[in-house]
Design an enzyme around this catalytic site. Structure first.
Site, PDB file in Angstrom:
ATOM      1  N   HIS A 249      13.754   5.379  48.446  1.00 29.78           N
ATOM      2  CA  HIS A 249      13.613   6.665  49.145  1.00 29.78           C
ATOM      3  C   HIS A 249      12.340   6.764  49.990  1.00 29.78           C
ATOM      4  O   HIS A 249      12.340   7.395  51.032  1.00 29.78           O
ATOM      5  CB  HIS A 249      13.675   7.835  48.146  1.00 29.78           C
ATOM      6  CG  HIS A 249      12.491   7.926  47.224  1.00 29.78           C
ATOM      7  ND1 HIS A 249      12.384   7.168  46.088  1.00 29.78           N
ATOM      8  CD2 HIS A 249      11.360   8.671  47.280  1.00 29.78           C
ATOM      9  CE1 HIS A 249      11.233   7.445  45.477  1.00 29.78           C
ATOM     10  NE2 HIS A 249      10.596   8.354  46.187  1.00 29.78           N
ATOM     11  N   LYS A 253       7.169   4.848  53.940  1.00 28.33           N
ATOM     12  CA  LYS A 253       5.710   4.924  53.812  1.00 28.33           C
ATOM     13  C   LYS A 253       5.016   3.630  54.262  1.00 28.33           C
ATOM     14  O   LYS A 253       3.808   3.623  54.473  1.00 28.33           O
ATOM     15  CB  LYS A 253       5.302   5.265  52.376  1.00 28.33           C
ATOM     16  CG  LYS A 253       5.472   6.737  52.031  1.00 28.33           C
ATOM     17  CD  LYS A 253       4.948   7.022  50.629  1.00 28.33           C
ATOM     18  CE  LYS A 253       5.103   8.484  50.252  1.00 28.33           C
ATOM     19  NZ  LYS A 253       4.749   8.693  48.820  1.00 28.33           N
ATOM     20  N   HIS A 305      13.137  15.217  51.048  1.00 28.34           N
ATOM     21  CA  HIS A 305      12.155  16.314  50.985  1.00 28.34           C
ATOM     22  C   HIS A 305      12.708  17.643  51.505  1.00 28.34           C
ATOM     23  O   HIS A 305      11.954  18.585  51.736  1.00 28.34           O
ATOM     24  CB  HIS A 305      10.865  15.941  51.720  1.00 28.34           C
ATOM     25  CG  HIS A 305      10.034  14.936  50.976  1.00 28.34           C
ATOM     26  ND1 HIS A 305       9.460  15.215  49.753  1.00 28.34           N
ATOM     27  CD2 HIS A 305       9.718  13.644  51.250  1.00 28.34           C
ATOM     28  CE1 HIS A 305       8.803  14.131  49.325  1.00 28.34           C
ATOM     29  NE2 HIS A 305       8.951  13.163  50.218  1.00 28.34           N
TER      30      HIS A 305
END
Ligand code: C2E
Ligand code: SIN
Ligand code: SIN
Ligand code: FE
Ligand code: FE
Length: 404
Positions: A249, A253, A305
């Site tokens: 997920h 990043k 999110h």
């Protein structure tokens, strides 16, 4: 021993072997291998141990009697290690690389070197009687683990000894399965390596964190699916993909600067906006690729999110491939894909119960209070209920995958 495999069995084994080659996620694969072996030998229970650093570690447990009971699932996450030596049954089979049939685990012949460890039986109030234990060997004769099939049942449901024929079928099948398990292990290692690259960038995004988020997600999904009477074959297929997609997920990043990822204090407004790009960057990684789980992975990366009440990000964004990106109006309720709603809950629960560069871990009470308070706000209310209904499984997962 009855030595011939009948034609139907051979055809069934070939079909399953073929299916196994389609399964990439190792836990789904182990589940299928074990279930198939148990069907052939009409066994109530079974487990698979895989060899890790010369030690057998239990990876999969199935038990029809216990799973039928409430919360039987928590036994799936026990963390048992067995050395390869002649002291235990699994260790002995790993050492000798030969199948072993035992008629009653509690009545072992005094001449055998191994003993039966009753601690699992005692903790689960189970009675192990007949055992068929086979080595898992690859085509090149590499030992990758041991499969143990427990309590063969007769037509009336009474426990009976395994027969020579069971041994032949299960051992034959185990050898074919071993190759697929080896491949699936490679796939998981490739994925963990990918996550490892991300981890170098974000010290908080550890292997244990992604393993937990993957495991919470499939357990929440499974209970949700049981409540909605989703067909078992569909659940199996989804678990296979969901675990991997959930693990990935936050893979976006990798493209977020260190100064943000490793910052100890809170982020300012601009920094937080930059950080939010990880959902777009992650989704892009899975676009235009061919494997089945890429759509699910993209959906989760993009939407994990979003919040049930519409206050999350990135919201309804059009093109995710451009350089410029602006948050859209938040997606709301069931407009957010189910799997993303599941991962959102798993991810936040795990973030709160863990330490981060920017925060301490919260005490359990405070976390549970938060999860309840956000029911219908941040999180899908139905999924919060599911989460609480399997909370003992959630805790067992937490104990299994510990941060180092
Ligand atoms: P993460 O650390 O994995 O956190 C995931 C999500 O868990 C967060 O998403 C948030 O919804 C929830 N969460 C984490 N800690 C807290 C907390 O203390 N209180 C509450 N109420 N919720 C919490 P979010 O906010 O979208 O953040 C996404 C990622 O951005 C985080 O992933 C983290 O890598 C980073 N981040 C967020 N806030 C900060 C911060 O203040 N400082 C730093 N250095 N990074 C931050
Ligand atoms: C998969 O298709 O499940 C794995 C893709 C890969 O990492 O090769
Ligand atoms: C495991 O993670 O080792 C087994 C539990 C599961 O995949 O359901
Ligand atoms: Fe995230
Ligand atoms: Fe995360």
């Amino acid at each position: 021993m009855a030595s011939s495999l009948n034609k139907n069995n051979v055809a069934a084994i070939l079909k399953i072997t073929e299916d196994l080659n389609q399964i990439h996620d190792i836990d789904s694969l182990l589940d299928r291998v074990l279930l198939s072996a148990r069907r052939f030998s009409r066994a109530d229970a079974g487990s698979i141990y895989l060899l890790e650093n010369q030690v057998l570690r239990i990876h999969f447990v199935q038990n029809d009697t216990l799973i039928r009971q409430e919360s039987g699932n928590k036994f799936l996450y026990q963390n048992q290690m067995v050395p390869v030596n002649d002291k235990s049954i699994a260790g002995y089979v790993a050492m000798t690389r030969k199948p072993l049939i035992i008629d009653d685990a509690y009545a072992l012949d005094g001449t055998v070197p191994y003993g039966f460890n009753r601690s699992f039986d005692e903790s689960a109030s189970y009675r192990t009687r007949s055992l068929l234990t086979v080595p898992l060997l690859t085509g090149r004769n590499r030992l990758i683990g041991v499969m143990q099939i427990i309590n063969s049942l007769d037509a009336a449901g009474a426990t009976v000894p395994f027969r020579g024929e069971d041994e032949l079928v299960v051992a034959y099948f185990a050898n074919h399965a071993a190759g697929s398990i080896e491949k699936a292990k490679m796939t998981r290692e490739i994925i963990l390596r990918m996550i490892g690259i991300a981890e170098l960038r974000d010290p908080e995004e550890t292997g244990a964190h992604v393993n937990r988020v993957g495991a919470y997600s499939i357990e929440i999904y499974s209970q949700w699916a049981a409540n909605h009477r989703v067909a078992e074959s569909e659940v199996k297929k989804v678990r296979d993909f969901l675990r991997i997609a959930a693990m990935l997920h936050d893979v976006g990043k990798v493209a977020i600067p260190d100064t943000l990822l490793k910052k100890h204090g809170p982020l300012d407004h601009d920094e937080y906006l930059q950080m939010q790009r990880h959902v777009i960057l992650g989704a892009r990684l899975f676009k235009n690729s061919t494997s089945d789980w890429d759509d699910m992975a993209a959906e989760i990366a993009l939407n994990h999110h979003e919040k049930w009440d519409g206050s999350g990000y990135p919201g309804r964004v059009g093109d995710i491939t451009g350089d410029e990106w602006h948050p859209g109006p938040g997606k709301k309720g069931e407009e957010i894909p189910l799997f993303a709603r599941i991962v959102a809950l798993s991810d936040v629960y795990d973030a709160l119960t863990s330490q981060r560069a920017y925060k301490e871990c919260w005490p359990e009470e405070k976390v549970l209070g938060y999860m309840g308070e956000q029911r219908g706000k941040q999180f899908d209310p139905e999924l919060v209920d599911v989460f609480f209904s399997i909370y003992d499984v959630i805790r067992a997962i937490q104990k299994k995958y510990v941060d180092h």
